[in-house]
Write a protein that holds these residues in place. Structure first.
Motif, PDB file in Angstrom:
ATOM      1  N   HIS A  91      -6.240  -2.908  -7.442  1.00 35.71           N
ATOM      2  CA  HIS A  91      -6.457  -1.593  -8.069  1.00 35.71           C
ATOM      3  C   HIS A  91      -5.482  -0.601  -7.457  1.00 35.71           C
ATOM      4  CE1 HIS A  91      -9.036  -1.410  -4.453  1.00 35.71           C
ATOM      5  NE2 HIS A  91      -9.722  -2.428  -4.971  1.00 35.71           N
ATOM      6  N   MET A  92      -4.240  -0.735  -7.892  1.00 37.77           N
ATOM      7  CA  MET A  92      -3.194   0.141  -7.355  1.00 37.77           C
ATOM      8  C   MET A  92      -2.146   0.426  -8.408  1.00 37.77           C
ATOM      9  SD  MET A  92      -0.685  -2.180  -4.937  1.00 37.77           S
ATOM     10  CE  MET A  92      -1.717  -3.587  -4.529  1.00 37.77           C
ATOM     11  N   ALA A  96       0.295   4.666  -2.029  1.00 35.71           N
ATOM     12  CA  ALA A  96      -1.113   4.791  -2.385  1.00 35.71           C
ATOM     13  C   ALA A  96      -1.964   5.219  -1.199  1.00 35.71           C
ATOM     14  CB  ALA A  96      -1.641   3.462  -2.921  1.00 35.71           C
ATOM     15  N   ARG A 132     -11.237   1.962  -5.023  1.00 32.45           N
ATOM     16  CA  ARG A 132     -11.796   1.054  -4.004  1.00 32.45           C
ATOM     17  C   ARG A 132     -13.313   1.184  -3.932  1.00 32.45           C
ATOM     18  NH1 ARG A 132     -10.900   3.335   1.702  1.00 32.45           N
ATOM     19  NH2 ARG A 132     -12.370   4.784   0.741  1.00 32.45           N
ATOM     20  N   CYS A 154       0.787  -1.240   0.000  1.00 34.92           N
ATOM     21  CA  CYS A 154       0.000   0.000   0.000  1.00 34.92           C
ATOM     22  C   CYS A 154       0.815   1.285   0.000  1.00 34.92           C
ATOM     23  CB  CYS A 154      -0.972   0.019   1.178  1.00 34.92           C
ATOM     24  SG  CYS A 154      -0.187   0.012   2.798  1.00 34.92           S
ATOM     25  N   ALA A 214       2.418  -0.376  -5.415  1.00 31.70           N
ATOM     26  CA  ALA A 214       2.038   0.991  -5.787  1.00 31.70           C
ATOM     27  C   ALA A 214       3.191   1.761  -6.428  1.00 31.70           C
ATOM     28  CB  ALA A 214       1.526   1.743  -4.556  1.00 31.70           C
ATOM     29  N   THR A 249      -7.459   0.250   0.256  1.00 30.34           N
ATOM     30  CA  THR A 249      -7.596   1.080  -0.943  1.00 30.34           C
ATOM     31  C   THR A 249      -6.909   0.474  -2.158  1.00 30.34           C
ATOM     32  OG1 THR A 249      -5.635   2.366  -0.369  1.00 30.34           O
ATOM     33  CG2 THR A 249      -7.750   3.204   0.411  1.00 30.34           C
ATOM     34  N   THR A 250      -6.135  -0.566  -1.965  1.00 30.53           N
ATOM     35  CA  THR A 250      -5.344  -1.106  -3.070  1.00 30.53           C
ATOM     36  C   THR A 250      -5.799  -2.472  -3.565  1.00 30.53           C
ATOM     37  OG1 THR A 250      -3.761  -1.962  -1.441  1.00 30.53           O
ATOM     38  CG2 THR A 250      -3.244   0.167  -2.480  1.00 30.53           C
ATOM     39  N   ARG A 257      -7.315   8.970  -5.697  1.00 32.38           N
ATOM     40  CA  ARG A 257      -7.549   8.059  -6.837  1.00 32.38           C
ATOM     41  C   ARG A 257      -7.725   6.628  -6.351  1.00 32.38           C
ATOM     42  NH1 ARG A 257      -3.530   5.373  -9.705  1.00 32.38           N
ATOM     43  NH2 ARG A 257      -1.957   6.887  -9.045  1.00 32.38           N
ATOM     44  N   HIS A 258      -6.891   6.210  -5.431  1.00 29.58           N
ATOM     45  CA  HIS A 258      -7.001   4.847  -4.930  1.00 29.58           C
ATOM     46  C   HIS A 258      -8.271   4.651  -4.103  1.00 29.58           C
ATOM     47  CE1 HIS A 258      -2.780   4.584  -6.236  1.00 29.58           C
ATOM     48  NE2 HIS A 258      -2.993   3.288  -6.251  1.00 29.58           N
TER      49      HIS A 258
END
Length: 384
Positions: free
Chosen positions: A340-341, A174, A273, A171, A194, A296-297, A268-269
């Motif tokens: 999603h990172m 990010a 999420r 993480c 990230a 978040t990642t 953005r992250h």
């Protein structure tokens, strides 16, 4: 379909930006040359804001696990005690590293999918006055849980004299990380998450308080001797051969991160999420992590008996060239995880959600095409 166009949506390694790939293709230079030394020293300083520290960031050739091990072998001795917060596979890895070196480990374990709360840590530390270090995982990749590191750091300071050591491999870069302000003593991370690089670099930052302990100990390893890295960094180099091409790429990563700015990167992250979670809820797919502690990642989903997670992953890979991750440990074959990172943006999230919807239909799972995409789009439109 382009057979060589594989889209990675796993929690590492993550896609490499073309400009970073190009930077790594530069001609090799001498790793003991003045040219490399100046580049290395500037790059180390540029990493500091992402750790939230004014101290040095040490760069070594190795995976993130090498930095985890470095944090252990420089701060503890056999027979000393440590608390390890275990909320998934990577908390368990920290415990195994400690045990390999003869350290007495007290595991604070929570159910996979849950976070370690400050209250639980406070209670756990109450009868363990001899603990020298507390190890935590910021983002537990195996479950998609983001532990409340700031609050946990406060408890460690309040209830003990132990060092607080954090695995931020999946993480950092990010999420917010203010190790100096929060009272975190060591933060470690790796290059393939990230930071948008191939696997092969690990990073570690240590507080003054940590250095007081490190200087009083004999390191339990040779290559991972942090004092050797500090001595070499003063001379703008590394004690052992650095991964020069990856450092070239790291320079370009720093350029990209600085251009976007950390506040925008974090937003953005968080947006990706929220889009992913909204989509999974719209599709009726249970999420492992609660809203409060959702990473978040990476997002972890547990379909239970609704459909076969591995069958979904296979169709995504073979029919749509999209790779998502499966489960680890006792969750192997039971969950799927969407990364999603890094080099990923909201429209990429829409792509993977659309592909998941089609794949669900292809495996015969009940799905309303467009429901997940619509939910994610609504989240995105609320932020633009």
């Amino acid at each position: 379909m382009f057979t060589d166009k594989m889209i990675l949506r796993i929690p590492g390694p993550t896609p490499i930006p073309p400009r970073v790939q190009q930077a790594m293709n530069q001609p090799m230079i001498g790793h003991r040359s003045g040219q490399f030394s100046e580049l290395f020293a500037r790059t180390e300083q540029r990493l500091r804001p992402y750790f939230g520290t004014s101290g040095e960031v040490f760069i070594l050739a190795g995976s993130g696990t090498s930095a985890l091990e470095m944090s252990v072998v420089n701060t503890l001795q056999p027979g000393e005690e440590a608390v390890v917060l275990v909320s998934g596979a990577f908390g368990e890895r920290f415990a195994k590293i400690c045990e390999r070196y003869g350290i007495i480990v007290h595991r604070l374990e929570v159910e996979w999918g849950e976070a370690v709360t400050p209250e639980a840590l406070s209670s756990f530390l109450a009868d363990k006055p001899q603990v020298q270090a507390v190890f935590a995982t910021y983002c537990e990749t195996s479950t998609g849980v983001q532990n409340p590191i700031r609050e946990l750091a406060h408890i460690v300071r309040e209830k003990s004299n132990a060092l607080f050591i954090v695995d931020a491999v999946s993480c950092l870069g990010a999420v917010a990380c203010e190790m100096d302000a929060w009272g975190v003593d060591i933060v470690v991370t790796g290059s393939q998450k990230a930071f948008m690089l191939p696997t092969g670099l690990a990073f570690l930052a240590a507080s003054k308080r940590a250095w007081d302990v490190i200087d009083s100990k004999k390191p339990l390893a040779f290559y991972l001797d942090l004092k050797a890295y500090r001595k070499s960094l003063a001379d703008k180099t590394t004690p052992y051969t650095p991964a020069v091409s990856l450092i070239f790429g790291l320079v370009e990563v720093c350029n990209m991160l600085d251009e976007e700015g950390l506040p925008a990167i974090i937003k953005r992250h968080e947006l990706m999420r929220d889009m992913t979670r909204a989509a999974m809820r719209a599709l009726g797919i249970p999420l492992m992590a609660s809203e409060e502690y959702a990473a978040t990642t990476v997002t972890s989903c547990h379909p239970h008996d609704a459909f076969d997670a591995e069958q979904l992953r296979k169709v995504l890979r073979t029919k749509h060239n999209i790779v998502i991750a499966g489960g680890q440990g006792h969750l192997k074959g039971k969950i799927f995880r969407i990364g999603h990172m890094g080099f990923c943006e909201p429209l990429d999230v829409l792509q993977v959600i659309a592909a998941i919807e089609m794949s669900l239909q292809q495996i015969g799972a009940p799905v309303e095409l467009g429901a997940g995409v619509k939910a994610a789009q609504e989240v995105l439109l609320a932020h633009v």
